[in-house]
Enzyme design. Structure first.
Site, mmCIF file in Angstrom:
data_model
loop_
_atom_site.group_PDB
_atom_site.id
_atom_site.type_symbol
_atom_site.label_atom_id
_atom_site.label_comp_id
_atom_site.label_asym_id
_atom_site.label_seq_id
_atom_site.Cartn_x
_atom_site.Cartn_y
_atom_site.Cartn_z
ATOM 1 N N HIS A 51 0.842 -1.209 0.000
ATOM 2 C CA HIS A 51 0.000 0.000 0.000
ATOM 3 C C HIS A 51 0.878 1.261 0.000
ATOM 4 O O HIS A 51 0.628 2.195 -0.748
ATOM 5 C CB HIS A 51 -0.886 0.064 1.257
ATOM 6 C CG HIS A 51 -1.926 -1.023 1.379
ATOM 7 N ND1 HIS A 51 -1.971 -1.882 2.449
ATOM 8 C CD2 HIS A 51 -2.977 -1.366 0.591
ATOM 9 C CE1 HIS A 51 -3.006 -2.708 2.321
ATOM 10 N NE2 HIS A 51 -3.633 -2.421 1.197
ATOM 11 N N LYS B 189 -17.137 -6.670 7.278
ATOM 12 C CA LYS B 189 -15.972 -7.503 6.907
ATOM 13 C C LYS B 189 -15.249 -8.038 8.146
ATOM 14 O O LYS B 189 -14.243 -8.719 8.027
ATOM 15 C CB LYS B 189 -14.988 -6.665 6.075
ATOM 16 C CG LYS B 189 -15.142 -6.826 4.578
ATOM 17 C CD LYS B 189 -13.854 -6.406 3.865
ATOM 18 C CE LYS B 189 -13.883 -6.604 2.382
ATOM 19 N NZ LYS B 189 -12.649 -6.094 1.743
ATOM 20 N N ARG C 6 -2.522 -6.251 -8.271
ATOM 21 C CA ARG C 6 -1.425 -7.209 -8.123
ATOM 22 C C ARG C 6 -1.555 -8.228 -9.248
ATOM 23 O O ARG C 6 -1.463 -7.888 -10.397
ATOM 24 C CB ARG C 6 -1.486 -7.869 -6.733
ATOM 25 C CG ARG C 6 -1.016 -6.966 -5.631
ATOM 26 C CD ARG C 6 -1.501 -7.407 -4.289
ATOM 27 N NE ARG C 6 -2.955 -7.298 -4.224
ATOM 28 C CZ ARG C 6 -3.686 -7.485 -3.154
ATOM 29 N NH1 ARG C 6 -3.104 -7.815 -2.026
ATOM 30 N NH2 ARG C 6 -4.995 -7.351 -3.177
ATOM 31 N N SER D 13 -2.803 -7.861 3.062
ATOM 32 C CA SER D 13 -3.018 -7.735 4.510
ATOM 33 C C SER D 13 -3.328 -9.113 5.101
ATOM 34 O O SER D 13 -2.885 -9.443 6.205
ATOM 35 C CB SER D 13 -4.187 -6.791 4.793
ATOM 36 O OG SER D 13 -3.945 -5.535 4.223
HETATM 37 P P1 ADP Z 1 -10.027 -3.885 0.095
HETATM 38 O O1 ADP Z 1 -10.603 -4.608 1.269
HETATM 39 O O2 ADP Z 1 -10.869 -2.742 -0.385
HETATM 40 O O3 ADP Z 1 -9.541 -4.749 -1.026
HETATM 41 P P2 ADP Z 1 -7.236 -3.526 0.806
HETATM 42 O O4 ADP Z 1 -6.720 -2.727 1.947
HETATM 43 O O5 ADP Z 1 -7.004 -4.991 0.840
HETATM 44 O O6 ADP Z 1 -8.768 -3.145 0.714
HETATM 45 O O7 ADP Z 1 -6.645 -2.968 -0.554
HETATM 46 C C1 ADP Z 1 -6.840 -1.657 -0.964
HETATM 47 C C2 ADP Z 1 -6.280 -1.481 -2.365
HETATM 48 O O8 ADP Z 1 -4.869 -1.655 -2.336
HETATM 49 C C3 ADP Z 1 -6.802 -2.481 -3.395
HETATM 50 O O9 ADP Z 1 -6.940 -1.829 -4.640
HETATM 51 C C4 ADP Z 1 -5.715 -3.520 -3.465
HETATM 52 O O10 ADP Z 1 -5.683 -4.148 -4.741
HETATM 53 C C5 ADP Z 1 -4.484 -2.625 -3.273
HETATM 54 N N1 ADP Z 1 -3.362 -3.400 -2.740
HETATM 55 C C6 ADP Z 1 -3.340 -4.227 -1.687
HETATM 56 N N2 ADP Z 1 -2.120 -4.791 -1.506
HETATM 57 C C7 ADP Z 1 -1.343 -4.296 -2.501
HETATM 58 C C8 ADP Z 1 0.012 -4.506 -2.911
HETATM 59 N N3 ADP Z 1 0.802 -5.377 -2.282
HETATM 60 N N4 ADP Z 1 0.477 -3.801 -3.979
HETATM 61 C C9 ADP Z 1 -0.351 -2.955 -4.647
HETATM 62 N N5 ADP Z 1 -1.636 -2.734 -4.337
HETATM 63 C C10 ADP Z 1 -2.125 -3.389 -3.282
#
Ligand code: ADP
Length: 165
Positions: free
Chosen positions: A18, A42, A91, A129
């Protein structure tokens, strides 16, 4: 006019994937608003306050990054922020289908708002995460994958289980 992008997510917790995405987006946009979804349905592992604190600390050196929480319709929140851009990360192929669906739905809800995607840096391709929480729970070393504050918080939650290399 200032280009403001809203980066929504659960950030449960924020990872280096992130953080890397935000830093790269700052090369395109003047301001990034990180929108931490309260998402009670969630059943997040960390509380909203904990997630907000971890995001704030992880990006405290970037004055053009603003951290907010939100619930309800994302497109409404984006408008309230005086923005018309939703920033998301991609990803592997597995992200694509869900992100495509989400972007089309948001477009249906508000045609003035555009979704913009940045590809992850190859170093964070496998990072999520969920996988971080799994590894931490089982005592795996997670340093270098998450900001220091997240590592500390996970260690607090899972006790001394996390190994340090
Ligand atoms: P959500 O529950 O909305 O998917 P996340 O916190 O898991 O929320 O992810 C938020 C955004 O960040 C999403 O667009 C996800 O694809 C992106 N994201 C998560 N991990 C990575 C990563 N390692 N590299 C790039 N983008 C990421």
């Amino acid at each position: 006019m200032e280009k403001i992008a809203v980066y929504p997510g659960s950030f449960d917790p924020i990872t280096n994937g992130h953080v890397s995405l935000v830093k790269r987006a700052l090369q395109i946009f003047d301001k990034i608003i990180i929108a931490v979804a309260s998402n009670p349905e969630k059943r997040p592992f960390f509380t909203l306050d904990e997630r907000l604190e971890m995001v704030s600390k992880s990006l405290e050196d970037y004055p053009n990054v603003i951290i907010k929480s939100f619930d309800g319709l994302l497109v409404e929140f984006v408008e309230k922020c005086n923005s018309n851009i939703i920033l998301r990360g991609l990803r592997a192929v597995s992200d694509f289908e869900y992100e495509f669906q989400l972007a089309l739905m948001n477009r249906r809800l508000n045609r003035k708002i555009q979704s913009v995607f940045l590809m992850t840096d190859y170093r964070w391709l496998y990072l999520s995460s969920t996988i971080i929480k799994e590894a931490a729970k089982l005592g795996g070393p997670i340093e270098g994958l998450v900001p220091d504050i997240v590592e500390r918080k996970l260690r607090e939650k899972f006790g001394a289980k996390i190994n340090t290399q």
